[in-house]
Design a protein around this motif. Structure first.
Motif, PDB file in Angstrom:
ATOM      1  N   ASN A   9      48.021 -30.441  30.881  1.00  0.00           N
ATOM      2  CA  ASN A   9      47.097 -30.364  29.746  1.00  0.00           C
ATOM      3  C   ASN A   9      45.776 -29.736  30.157  1.00  0.00           C
ATOM      4  N   LEU A  10      45.302 -30.171  31.338  1.00  0.00           N
ATOM      5  CA  LEU A  10      44.029 -29.680  31.844  1.00  0.00           C
ATOM      6  C   LEU A  10      44.082 -28.166  32.031  1.00  0.00           C
ATOM      7  N   SER A  13      44.200 -26.334  28.675  1.00  0.00           N
ATOM      8  CA  SER A  13      42.936 -26.290  27.951  1.00  0.00           C
ATOM      9  C   SER A  13      41.932 -25.401  28.663  1.00  0.00           C
ATOM     10  N   ALA A  17      40.093 -22.457  26.901  1.00  0.00           N
ATOM     11  CA  ALA A  17      38.637 -22.344  26.907  1.00  0.00           C
ATOM     12  C   ALA A  17      38.206 -20.959  27.357  1.00  0.00           C
ATOM     13  N   HIS A  32      22.222  -7.145  21.448  1.00  0.00           N
ATOM     14  CA  HIS A  32      20.949  -7.454  20.799  1.00  0.00           C
ATOM     15  C   HIS A  32      20.205  -6.214  20.344  1.00  0.00           C
ATOM     16  N   THR A 135      31.569 -19.262  15.132  1.00  0.00           N
ATOM     17  CA  THR A 135      31.704 -19.683  16.526  1.00  0.00           C
ATOM     18  C   THR A 135      32.419 -21.025  16.641  1.00  0.00           C
TER      19      THR A 135
ATOM     20  N   PRO B  33      41.099 -32.991  28.036  1.00  0.00           N
ATOM     21  CA  PRO B  33      40.887 -31.580  27.721  1.00  0.00           C
ATOM     22  C   PRO B  33      39.432 -31.219  27.461  1.00  0.00           C
ATOM     23  N   ALA B  36      37.636 -30.437  30.556  1.00  0.00           N
ATOM     24  CA  ALA B  36      38.011 -29.158  31.140  1.00  0.00           C
ATOM     25  C   ALA B  36      37.277 -28.025  30.445  1.00  0.00           C
ATOM     26  N   VAL B  37      37.168 -28.120  29.106  1.00  0.00           N
ATOM     27  CA  VAL B  37      36.463 -27.097  28.338  1.00  0.00           C
ATOM     28  C   VAL B  37      35.025 -27.016  28.818  1.00  0.00           C
ATOM     29  N   SER B  40      34.618 -25.551  32.450  1.00  0.00           N
ATOM     30  CA  SER B  40      34.906 -24.135  32.581  1.00  0.00           C
ATOM     31  C   SER B  40      33.761 -23.279  32.047  1.00  0.00           C
ATOM     32  N   PHE B  41      32.858 -23.888  31.311  1.00  0.00           N
ATOM     33  CA  PHE B  41      31.741 -23.123  30.763  1.00  0.00           C
ATOM     34  C   PHE B  41      30.495 -23.209  31.632  1.00  0.00           C
ATOM     35  N   SER B  64      29.525 -30.433  24.876  1.00  0.00           N
ATOM     36  CA  SER B  64      30.322 -29.273  24.499  1.00  0.00           C
ATOM     37  C   SER B  64      29.877 -28.684  23.161  1.00  0.00           C
ATOM     38  N   PHE B  68      28.910 -24.193  22.748  1.00  0.00           N
ATOM     39  CA  PHE B  68      29.460 -23.183  21.856  1.00  0.00           C
ATOM     40  C   PHE B  68      28.435 -22.648  20.864  1.00  0.00           C
ATOM     41  N   GLN B  70      26.010 -20.515  19.651  1.00  0.00           N
ATOM     42  CA  GLN B  70      25.349 -19.256  19.975  1.00  0.00           C
ATOM     43  C   GLN B  70      23.928 -19.195  19.413  1.00  0.00           C
ATOM     44  N   LYS B  73      20.847 -19.967  21.538  1.00  0.00           N
ATOM     45  CA  LYS B  73      20.421 -19.027  22.581  1.00  0.00           C
ATOM     46  C   LYS B  73      19.316 -18.144  22.040  1.00  0.00           C
ATOM     47  N   HIS B  75      17.526 -14.749  22.212  1.00  0.00           N
ATOM     48  CA  HIS B  75      17.639 -13.405  22.750  1.00  0.00           C
ATOM     49  C   HIS B  75      16.291 -12.713  22.638  1.00  0.00           C
TER      50      HIS B  75
END
Lengths: 146, 241
Positions: A9-10, A13, A17, A32, A135, B33, B36-37, B40-41, B64, B68, B70, B73, B75
């Motif tokens: 699972n890890l 995901s 991601a 930009h 997003t 999970p 993990a998300v 990884s970021f 989390s 995500f 945006q 942020k 700019h």
């Protein structure tokens, strides 16, 4: 067994991601450039030229909207005017000013054809662009987790 | 059986249906999970791996949501063409293009769009864009007429000022193709505007963008003191009321 399933699972995901982050960073809103810059790529890429970047701000400082959008017949639509070099040298569209008299002439190819190759025709930073790129999609669970 | 007893049975049944799958999925799928998300970021994935499992899950649940987002942020705005992300920096002429910051020096500022208040720029005579392609002395035909558009919902009513628009545009740019010049003839909604129709032909693309900061630029006339929000038909006809 349970531990193996967890690890799988890890891994899944993590892959998801990564894909999600790639999607998020590939979206046009991340560039930009100036608000209201128009990239025009109706024919440029196919003809081996860089796409055109039209800066609205630069022209707005010098002319009111009416000059191009009423007098010269530019439609209010990115890529909607089907401009090509033949029309420009005939004095239509950009050619009404970019003729060496009011503004610099067409031999300065790279001044307009300055976009990153492959960029599609679009309005930079438009609200519509932000609407079609939600997003929050990235947070959805992958299909195999129900 | 009475109507209320029916409702009680139904509630119990629904509760069971929701509770059973939620319990079973908890057993099979721990909240791993999300962790993990999160890791990884960040570059600090290994740091989080060292923390105990429960701690990782708690952090992931909180953080989390921000990873995500945006919009959080910041700019830098008005970047020079070679750095702006759509001009090709391999093109020599890109470096000959004027950077926006140079042109915007001394113009009144805003916090959206180009970060320039274009209407104020003309009002303060900080800018004098031509009204005619060749004749610099030609003056625009300015119409000073406000149109008030009542809004059904709780938002303040809309005031459309012709003056600011006719400083920049000719009548023929909007009438009659986009707006029929007749009272009550134009159906306008925010969804149409967001999708690029009506006001959205320009606003959200070249003139000021449509975002929280700009709502009150149009929705500028407060509701009268005795105004009450209209009730939806789902409320007025509610059988459970």
């Amino acid at each position: 067994m349970a531990l193996n399933a967890q690890r799988r699972n890890l891994g899944r995901s993590a892959v998801f991601a990564m894909m999600a982050s790639l999607t998020a960073f590939a979206l046009p809103q991340v560039a930009h450039a100036e608000y209201a810059d128009v990239v025009i790529n109706n024919y440029a890429d196919a003809a081996g030229m860089r796409p055109v970047v039209f800066p609205h701000w630069f022209h707005r400082v010098r002319f009111r909207c009416k000059v191009c959008h009423a007098d010269l017949g530019f439609q209010f639509k990115a890529g909607g005017n089907k401009i090509n070099m033949a029309k420009i040298i005939d004095g239509q569209f950009c050619g009404a000013c970019h003729n060496g008299e009011i503004a610099w002439s067409v031999e300065n190819c790279g001044m307009c054809h300055s976009g990153i190759p492959g960029t599609p025709t679009h309005f930079h930073g438009s609200t519509v662009q932000r609407l079609i790129a939600p997003t929050y999609k990235a947070l959805e669970k992958p299909a195999d987790k129900k | 059986m009475s109507y209320k007893a029916h409702a009680r049975w139904l509630t119990a049944l629904v509760t069971m249906l929701i509770a059973v799958p939620a319990w079973s999925s908890e057993v099979q799928q721990p909240a791993q999970p999300a962790a993990a998300v999160w890791s990884s970021f960040t570059d600090q994935g290994s740091v989080f791996a060292a923390i105990s499992e429960s701690e990782v899950i708690r952090l992931a649940d909180v953080s989390s949501a921000n990873v995500f987002n945006q919009n959080l942020k910041k700019h830098e705005s008005n970047l020079a063409p070679p750095e702006d992300g759509i001009h090709d920096s391999n093109n020599e002429a890109t470096f000959a293009l004027q950077p926006p910051k140079v042109a915007f020096k001394g113009l009144p500022e805003t916090t959206f769009g180009n970060q320039v208040d274009w209407v104020k720029s003309i009002d303060q005579k900080a800018l004098a864009p031509r009204w005619d392609r060749v004749n610099p002395d030609e003056e625009p035909f300015v119409l000073d007429m406000d149109i008030v558009r009542p809004v059904k919902a709780s938002m303040p009513d809309v005031v459309f000022p012709h003056r600011q628009h006719t400083e920049w545009l000719a009548c023929s740019n909007c009438h009659p193709a986009i707006f029929i010049p007749q009272k009550g003839a134009n159906q306008i909604s925010m969804s149409a505007i967001l999708l690029g129709e009506k006001c959205g032909v320009c606003h959200g693309k070249v003139s000021f963008p449509i975002e929280t900061k700009t709502c009150k630029k149009c929705h500028s006339k407060p509701k009268p003191d005795d105004w009450k929000p209209p009730l939806s038909s789902a409320t007025t006809n509610n059988p459970w009321k």
